[in-house]
Write a protein that holds these residues in place. Sequence first.
Motif, PDB file in Angstrom:
ATOM      1  N   VAL A  16       4.173  -4.435   7.080  1.00 37.19           N
ATOM      2  CA  VAL A  16       3.701  -3.185   7.256  1.00 37.19           C
ATOM      3  C   VAL A  16       4.676  -2.151   6.481  1.00 37.19           C
ATOM      4  CG1 VAL A  16       3.439  -1.525   8.847  1.00 37.19           C
ATOM      5  CG2 VAL A  16       3.357  -3.701   9.470  1.00 37.19           C
ATOM      6  N   ARG A  17       3.755  -1.538   5.540  1.00 38.91           N
ATOM      7  CA  ARG A  17       4.269  -0.474   4.646  1.00 38.91           C
ATOM      8  C   ARG A  17       4.156   1.065   5.095  1.00 38.91           C
ATOM      9  NH1 ARG A  17       5.698  -1.833  -0.883  1.00 38.91           N
ATOM     10  NH2 ARG A  17       6.489   0.188  -0.747  1.00 38.91           N
ATOM     11  N   HIS A  18       3.185   1.123   5.967  1.00 41.52           N
ATOM     12  CA  HIS A  18       3.035   2.408   6.781  1.00 41.52           C
ATOM     13  C   HIS A  18       2.257   2.258   7.972  1.00 41.52           C
ATOM     14  CE1 HIS A  18       1.418   6.551   6.876  1.00 41.52           C
ATOM     15  NE2 HIS A  18       0.239   5.769   7.554  1.00 41.52           N
ATOM     16  N   THR A  19       2.585   3.056   8.914  1.00 39.46           N
ATOM     17  CA  THR A  19       2.020   3.042  10.265  1.00 39.46           C
ATOM     18  C   THR A  19       1.973   4.462  10.648  1.00 39.46           C
ATOM     19  OG1 THR A  19       1.839   2.336  12.604  1.00 39.46           O
ATOM     20  CG2 THR A  19       3.752   2.310  11.643  1.00 39.46           C
ATOM     21  N   SER A  20       0.711   4.829  11.376  1.00 39.67           N
ATOM     22  CA  SER A  20       0.615   6.275  11.853  1.00 39.67           C
ATOM     23  C   SER A  20      -0.443   6.314  12.863  1.00 39.67           C
ATOM     24  CB  SER A  20       0.469   7.106  10.549  1.00 39.67           C
ATOM     25  OG  SER A  20      -0.846   7.229   9.935  1.00 39.67           O
ATOM     26  N   ARG A  21      -0.363   7.346  13.651  1.00 39.90           N
ATOM     27  CA  ARG A  21      -1.248   7.461  14.686  1.00 39.90           C
ATOM     28  C   ARG A  21      -2.564   8.137  14.182  1.00 39.90           C
ATOM     29  NH1 ARG A  21      -0.635   7.880  20.034  1.00 39.90           N
ATOM     30  NH2 ARG A  21      -2.950   8.124  19.914  1.00 39.90           N
ATOM     31  N   TRP A  22      -3.616   8.003  14.658  1.00 39.49           N
ATOM     32  CA  TRP A  22      -4.931   8.743  14.055  1.00 39.49           C
ATOM     33  C   TRP A  22      -5.188   9.824  15.250  1.00 39.49           C
ATOM     34  CZ3 TRP A  22      -9.105   5.893  10.992  1.00 39.49           C
ATOM     35  CH2 TRP A  22     -10.265   6.759  10.912  1.00 39.49           C
ATOM     36  N   HIS A  23      -5.235  11.050  14.806  1.00 36.54           N
ATOM     37  CA  HIS A  23      -5.377  12.288  15.395  1.00 36.54           C
ATOM     38  C   HIS A  23      -6.556  12.787  14.910  1.00 36.54           C
ATOM     39  CE1 HIS A  23      -1.807  11.711  17.820  1.00 36.54           C
ATOM     40  NE2 HIS A  23      -1.048  11.499  16.601  1.00 36.54           N
ATOM     41  N   THR A  38       0.997  -8.120   1.416  1.00 38.59           N
ATOM     42  CA  THR A  38       1.730  -9.374   1.179  1.00 38.59           C
ATOM     43  C   THR A  38       2.130  -9.411  -0.332  1.00 38.59           C
ATOM     44  OG1 THR A  38      -0.506 -10.605   0.285  1.00 38.59           O
ATOM     45  CG2 THR A  38       0.003 -10.723   2.702  1.00 38.59           C
ATOM     46  N   GLY A  39       2.922 -10.405  -0.667  1.00 44.69           N
ATOM     47  CA  GLY A  39       3.359 -10.609  -2.263  1.00 44.69           C
ATOM     48  C   GLY A  39       3.987  -9.493  -2.663  1.00 44.69           C
ATOM     49  N   ASP A  40       3.752  -9.049  -3.915  1.00 48.69           N
ATOM     50  CA  ASP A  40       4.607  -7.726  -4.647  1.00 48.69           C
ATOM     51  C   ASP A  40       4.204  -6.602  -3.808  1.00 48.69           C
ATOM     52  OD1 ASP A  40       5.292  -9.466  -6.664  1.00 48.69           O
ATOM     53  OD2 ASP A  40       3.690  -8.973  -7.944  1.00 48.69           O
ATOM     54  N   PHE A  41       3.129  -6.291  -3.291  1.00 46.65           N
ATOM     55  CA  PHE A  41       2.987  -5.116  -2.356  1.00 46.65           C
ATOM     56  C   PHE A  41       3.838  -5.127  -1.243  1.00 46.65           C
ATOM     57  CE2 PHE A  41      -1.307  -5.906  -4.435  1.00 46.65           C
ATOM     58  CZ  PHE A  41      -1.692  -4.728  -5.251  1.00 46.65           C
ATOM     59  N   ALA A  42       4.264  -5.888  -0.901  1.00 42.46           N
ATOM     60  CA  ALA A  42       5.176  -5.894   0.457  1.00 42.46           C
ATOM     61  C   ALA A  42       6.597  -5.837  -0.206  1.00 42.46           C
ATOM     62  CB  ALA A  42       5.256  -7.317   1.018  1.00 42.46           C
ATOM     63  N   LEU A  46       9.252  -3.305  -6.192  1.00 39.73           N
ATOM     64  CA  LEU A  46       8.229  -3.779  -6.912  1.00 39.73           C
ATOM     65  C   LEU A  46       6.759  -2.906  -7.089  1.00 39.73           C
ATOM     66  CD1 LEU A  46       8.142  -7.417  -6.947  1.00 39.73           C
ATOM     67  CD2 LEU A  46       9.322  -6.130  -8.476  1.00 39.73           C
ATOM     68  N   VAL A  47       6.496  -2.390  -5.901  1.00 40.31           N
ATOM     69  CA  VAL A  47       5.485  -1.578  -5.618  1.00 40.31           C
ATOM     70  C   VAL A  47       5.692  -0.382  -4.606  1.00 40.31           C
ATOM     71  CG1 VAL A  47       2.993  -1.405  -4.995  1.00 40.31           C
ATOM     72  CG2 VAL A  47       3.642  -3.630  -5.969  1.00 40.31           C
ATOM     73  N   ARG A  48       5.330   0.857  -5.234  1.00 39.32           N
ATOM     74  CA  ARG A  48       5.398   2.063  -4.378  1.00 39.32           C
ATOM     75  C   ARG A  48       4.040   2.127  -3.737  1.00 39.32           C
ATOM     76  NH1 ARG A  48       7.338   6.984  -7.264  1.00 39.32           N
ATOM     77  NH2 ARG A  48       7.414   8.023  -5.022  1.00 39.32           N
ATOM     78  N   THR A  49       4.101   2.307  -2.417  1.00 35.54           N
ATOM     79  CA  THR A  49       2.740   2.810  -1.582  1.00 35.54           C
ATOM     80  C   THR A  49       2.824   4.209  -1.079  1.00 35.54           C
ATOM     81  OG1 THR A  49       3.567   1.726   0.289  1.00 35.54           O
ATOM     82  CG2 THR A  49       2.348   0.330  -1.378  1.00 35.54           C
ATOM     83  N   TRP A  58      -1.038   2.930  -4.598  1.00 35.23           N
ATOM     84  CA  TRP A  58      -0.010   2.134  -4.969  1.00 35.23           C
ATOM     85  C   TRP A  58       0.569   2.265  -6.247  1.00 35.23           C
ATOM     86  CZ3 TRP A  58      -0.575  -1.381  -8.801  1.00 35.23           C
ATOM     87  CH2 TRP A  58      -1.862  -2.004  -9.031  1.00 35.23           C
ATOM     88  N   ARG A  59       1.733   2.099  -6.880  1.00 38.17           N
ATOM     89  CA  ARG A  59       2.174   2.568  -8.101  1.00 38.17           C
ATOM     90  C   ARG A  59       3.247   1.277  -8.546  1.00 38.17           C
ATOM     91  NH1 ARG A  59       1.607   7.918 -10.599  1.00 38.17           N
ATOM     92  NH2 ARG A  59       0.453   8.989  -9.254  1.00 38.17           N
ATOM     93  N   SER A  60       2.932   0.747  -9.648  1.00 39.14           N
ATOM     94  CA  SER A  60       3.788  -0.391 -10.059  1.00 39.14           C
ATOM     95  C   SER A  60       3.991  -0.270 -11.397  1.00 39.14           C
ATOM     96  CB  SER A  60       3.267  -1.794  -9.450  1.00 39.14           C
ATOM     97  OG  SER A  60       4.182  -2.641 -10.148  1.00 39.14           O
ATOM     98  N   PRO A  61       5.095  -0.530 -11.930  1.00 41.25           N
ATOM     99  CA  PRO A  61       5.323  -0.892 -13.489  1.00 41.25           C
ATOM    100  C   PRO A  61       4.440  -2.007 -13.889  1.00 41.25           C
ATOM    101  CG  PRO A  61       7.563  -1.151 -12.344  1.00 41.25           C
ATOM    102  CD  PRO A  61       6.392  -0.687 -11.157  1.00 41.25           C
ATOM    103  N   ASP A  62       4.191  -3.017 -13.092  1.00 40.08           N
ATOM    104  CA  ASP A  62       3.482  -4.310 -13.326  1.00 40.08           C
ATOM    105  C   ASP A  62       1.958  -3.703 -12.717  1.00 40.08           C
ATOM    106  OD1 ASP A  62       2.050  -6.464 -13.522  1.00 40.08           O
ATOM    107  OD2 ASP A  62       3.406  -7.732 -12.035  1.00 40.08           O
ATOM    108  N   GLN A  63       0.846  -3.818 -14.017  1.00 36.10           N
ATOM    109  CA  GLN A  63      -0.284  -3.171 -13.648  1.00 36.10           C
ATOM    110  C   GLN A  63      -0.968  -4.017 -12.582  1.00 36.10           C
ATOM    111  OE1 GLN A  63      -1.456  -0.014 -14.133  1.00 36.10           O
ATOM    112  NE2 GLN A  63       1.002   0.067 -14.507  1.00 36.10           N
TER     113      GLN A  63
END
Length: 137
Positions: A16-23, A38-42, A46-49, A58-63
């Motif tokens: 989990v890279r983000h969790t928030s309540r839905w209002h 999963t993988g690099d996204f986790a 390597l990856v900003r989300t 998301w952003r990553s130096p690896d495209q």
Amino acid sequence: DVQFEYAANSTFSGIVRHTSRWHDSSMPFMSHDILVTTGDFANADLVRTSVSNHHFSWRSPDQKPSGTINLLHIFPATDDIFNQLLEIKEWDHVTISGREILRINRFDADGQDLGYWKDTGCNSILVTSVTIEQPTP
């Protein structure tokens, strides 16, 4: 009126890279946005989300990072599922399963059509199972 995308359940498992309540009073049955990766996204090195207004980026130096990234828009099937979702924290390893939602047709108490809601590129899901594999210490 909920229309489902597939006949069978879908399962999303990862970090989990983000969790928030839905209002949102127009969609009171929706409870959370949870970004499962999963993988690099986790890997934050390597990856900003980010998640804003029910959309992720998301952003990553690896495209071409490896792995998956799924923003789940969650409709909990029961109160027990809702309470389990409240326990999920960023960096937990989770498995979330249920029926993916294609479209939600909305009506008022008199049966008047209020339009419909459909996500754009995310995974709306009626959650029937939640497992936290490795709770955050």
